[in-house]
Design a protein around this motif. Structure first.
Motif, mmCIF file in Angstrom:
data_model
loop_
_atom_site.group_PDB
_atom_site.id
_atom_site.type_symbol
_atom_site.label_atom_id
_atom_site.label_comp_id
_atom_site.label_asym_id
_atom_site.label_seq_id
_atom_site.Cartn_x
_atom_site.Cartn_y
_atom_site.Cartn_z
ATOM 1 N N PHE A 101 48.001 41.026 24.198
ATOM 2 C CA PHE A 101 46.872 40.285 24.754
ATOM 3 C C PHE A 101 46.018 41.269 25.526
ATOM 4 C CE2 PHE A 101 44.576 37.425 27.628
ATOM 5 C CZ PHE A 101 44.139 36.474 26.719
ATOM 6 N N TYR A 102 44.723 41.310 25.195
ATOM 7 C CA TYR A 102 43.802 42.270 25.803
ATOM 8 C C TYR A 102 42.724 41.520 26.580
ATOM 9 C CZ TYR A 102 40.357 46.008 26.284
ATOM 10 O OH TYR A 102 39.470 46.919 26.798
ATOM 11 N N VAL A 103 42.625 41.803 27.883
ATOM 12 C CA VAL A 103 41.634 41.125 28.715
ATOM 13 C C VAL A 103 41.205 42.076 29.840
ATOM 14 C CG1 VAL A 103 43.432 39.959 30.086
ATOM 15 C CG2 VAL A 103 41.084 39.021 30.001
ATOM 16 N N PRO A 104 40.120 42.820 29.651
ATOM 17 C CA PRO A 104 39.746 43.846 30.618
ATOM 18 C C PRO A 104 39.117 43.322 31.902
ATOM 19 C CG PRO A 104 38.131 43.742 28.868
ATOM 20 C CD PRO A 104 39.226 42.809 28.478
ATOM 21 N N ASP A 105 38.576 42.110 31.890
ATOM 22 C CA ASP A 105 37.955 41.516 33.082
ATOM 23 C C ASP A 105 38.338 40.049 33.171
ATOM 24 O OD1 ASP A 105 36.528 43.644 34.172
ATOM 25 O OD2 ASP A 105 34.733 43.262 32.989
ATOM 26 N N LEU A 106 38.938 39.654 34.289
ATOM 27 C CA LEU A 106 39.186 38.224 34.499
ATOM 28 C C LEU A 106 39.547 37.948 35.948
ATOM 29 C CD1 LEU A 106 42.640 36.946 33.123
ATOM 30 C CD2 LEU A 106 42.231 39.242 34.018
ATOM 31 N N ALA A 107 39.212 36.734 36.377
ATOM 32 C CA ALA A 107 39.643 36.229 37.676
ATOM 33 C C ALA A 107 40.824 35.290 37.510
ATOM 34 C CB ALA A 107 38.492 35.501 38.364
ATOM 35 N N ALA A 108 40.853 34.570 36.383
ATOM 36 C CA ALA A 108 41.949 33.635 36.113
ATOM 37 C C ALA A 108 42.083 33.449 34.611
ATOM 38 C CB ALA A 108 41.693 32.286 36.794
ATOM 39 N N LEU A 109 43.303 33.233 34.177
ATOM 40 C CA LEU A 109 43.616 32.977 32.771
ATOM 41 C C LEU A 109 43.871 31.485 32.634
ATOM 42 C CD1 LEU A 109 44.178 34.085 29.957
ATOM 43 C CD2 LEU A 109 46.490 34.671 30.706
ATOM 44 N N ARG A 110 42.982 30.800 31.941
ATOM 45 C CA ARG A 110 43.005 29.331 31.945
ATOM 46 C C ARG A 110 44.230 28.737 31.267
ATOM 47 N NH1 ARG A 110 36.730 28.295 30.080
ATOM 48 N NH2 ARG A 110 35.743 29.579 31.711
ATOM 49 N N ARG A 135 36.525 35.101 43.754
ATOM 50 C CA ARG A 135 35.649 34.310 44.611
ATOM 51 C C ARG A 135 35.380 32.962 43.945
ATOM 52 N NH1 ARG A 135 33.608 39.100 43.721
ATOM 53 N NH2 ARG A 135 31.777 38.386 42.570
ATOM 54 N N ARG A 136 34.917 32.029 44.730
ATOM 55 C CA ARG A 136 34.618 30.693 44.202
ATOM 56 C C ARG A 136 33.134 30.393 44.329
ATOM 57 N NH1 ARG A 136 38.641 27.515 42.653
ATOM 58 N NH2 ARG A 136 40.773 28.127 43.201
ATOM 59 N N ARG A 137 32.617 29.783 43.293
ATOM 60 C CA ARG A 137 31.252 29.246 43.279
ATOM 61 C C ARG A 137 31.385 27.768 42.965
ATOM 62 N NH1 ARG A 137 30.654 33.360 45.322
ATOM 63 N NH2 ARG A 137 29.216 35.076 44.869
ATOM 64 N N GLY A 138 31.507 26.957 44.002
ATOM 65 C CA GLY A 138 31.798 25.544 43.789
ATOM 66 C C GLY A 138 33.183 25.408 43.193
ATOM 67 N N ARG A 139 33.275 24.797 42.026
ATOM 68 C CA ARG A 139 34.561 24.637 41.352
ATOM 69 C C ARG A 139 34.918 25.826 40.471
ATOM 70 N NH1 ARG A 139 34.528 18.316 39.228
ATOM 71 N NH2 ARG A 139 34.286 17.325 41.286
ATOM 72 N N ASP A 140 33.973 26.752 40.307
ATOM 73 C CA ASP A 140 34.191 27.884 39.408
ATOM 74 C C ASP A 140 34.836 29.056 40.121
ATOM 75 O OD1 ASP A 140 32.913 26.754 37.010
ATOM 76 O OD2 ASP A 140 31.064 26.893 38.190
ATOM 77 N N VAL A 141 35.625 29.816 39.371
ATOM 78 C CA VAL A 141 36.293 31.009 39.874
ATOM 79 C C VAL A 141 35.684 32.212 39.170
ATOM 80 C CG1 VAL A 141 38.489 32.230 40.060
ATOM 81 C CG2 VAL A 141 38.425 29.745 40.304
ATOM 82 N N ILE A 142 35.317 33.249 39.933
ATOM 83 C CA ILE A 142 34.714 34.436 39.348
ATOM 84 C C ILE A 142 35.354 35.687 39.945
ATOM 85 C CG2 ILE A 142 32.518 33.273 38.931
ATOM 86 C CD1 ILE A 142 31.392 34.761 41.373
ATOM 87 N N GLY A 143 35.100 36.833 39.340
ATOM 88 C CA GLY A 143 35.574 38.095 39.887
ATOM 89 C C GLY A 143 36.727 38.685 39.105
ATOM 90 N N HIS A 144 37.643 39.312 39.849
ATOM 91 C CA HIS A 144 38.747 40.057 39.238
ATOM 92 C C HIS A 144 40.074 39.705 39.905
ATOM 93 C CE1 HIS A 144 35.943 42.865 37.190
ATOM 94 N NE2 HIS A 144 35.188 42.649 38.260
ATOM 95 N N ALA A 145 41.043 39.341 39.097
ATOM 96 C CA ALA A 145 42.395 39.104 39.597
ATOM 97 C C ALA A 145 43.068 40.438 39.879
ATOM 98 C CB ALA A 145 43.211 38.326 38.568
#
Length: 206
Positions: A101-110, A135-145
């Motif tokens: 599994f390749y994922v170079p950028d993520l804040a969360a894995l759904r 970070r959170r933008r309302g209900r959304d999660v962004i950035g890097h884990a």
């Protein structure tokens, strides 16, 4: 070739890949295509809409969890939380009986259970080692884990090996031996063999 960031722009013709698969439209993942490409390019509809200004190419649309093949290799995209402006996916890549599994950028894995089931190697986001950049933008999660958080996901889904790429300053500004030992210790805490990727690395997966 998975992703084609700005650094690859002057080298793309020389590399001459048979296909390019994009995770998202950020410049460090897609700007290498600013002059077009001579091979098929695979990306989600969201990514294509964001790089529509690039020269026309053989554009193939990727749909989440709808596997497609390039030669003998199968790809399956899984949406991840990373950016609101440039929605991203990670790829489950299967060749024969081996799956990574390749994922170079993520804040969360759904959907970690589906994405990582039966995976032998996780190749993840090395932007931060333990400090959260989520970070959170309302209900959304962004950035890097953090690497530490991703290793927990690996343990929970019985993934035994992890390599971290697309590294941030916490890794690239630290002596390679020191940071390698730190990542390995974090992995040991979760029962995962963990390391940092390096240029030119080749992997043999049973």
């Amino acid at each position: 070739m998975i992703d084609c960031g700005a650094d690859w722009l002057p080298r793309l013709k020389r590399i001459d890949p048979t296909a390019i698969v994009l995770t998202h439209a950020h410049g460090d993942h897609a700007l290498g295509l600013a002059h077009g490409a001579s091979c098929p390019v695979y990306a989600t509809e969201e990514t294509w809409s964001l790089i529509a200004r690039f020269p026309r190419a053989d554009r193939r649309v990727v749909r989440p969890q709808d596997p497609f093949r390039i030669g003998t290799i199968s790809f399956e995209a899984f949406p991840v939380d990373h950016s609101l402006r440039a929605p991203a996916v990670g790829y489950r890549v299967t060749a024969g009986r081996a799956a990574v599994f390749y994922v170079p950028d993520l804040a969360a894995l759904r959907n970690a259970a589906a994405a990582l089931h039966g995976i032998e190697l996780y190749i993840g986001d090395g932007a931060t080692v333990t400090r959260s950049m989520v970070r959170r933008r309302g209900r959304d999660v962004i950035g890097h884990a953090a690497v530490g958080a991703q290793l927990v996901w690996c343990r929970e889904q019985s993934v035994g090996h992890a390599i971290f790429t697309h590294c941030g300053s916490g890794i690239v500004r630290t002596d390679a031996r020191t940071i390698g030992a730190r990542i390995a210790r974090l992995g040991q805490e979760q029962g995962v063999e963990a390391s940092v990727a390096h240029d030119g690395q080749r992997l043999a997966i049973p």
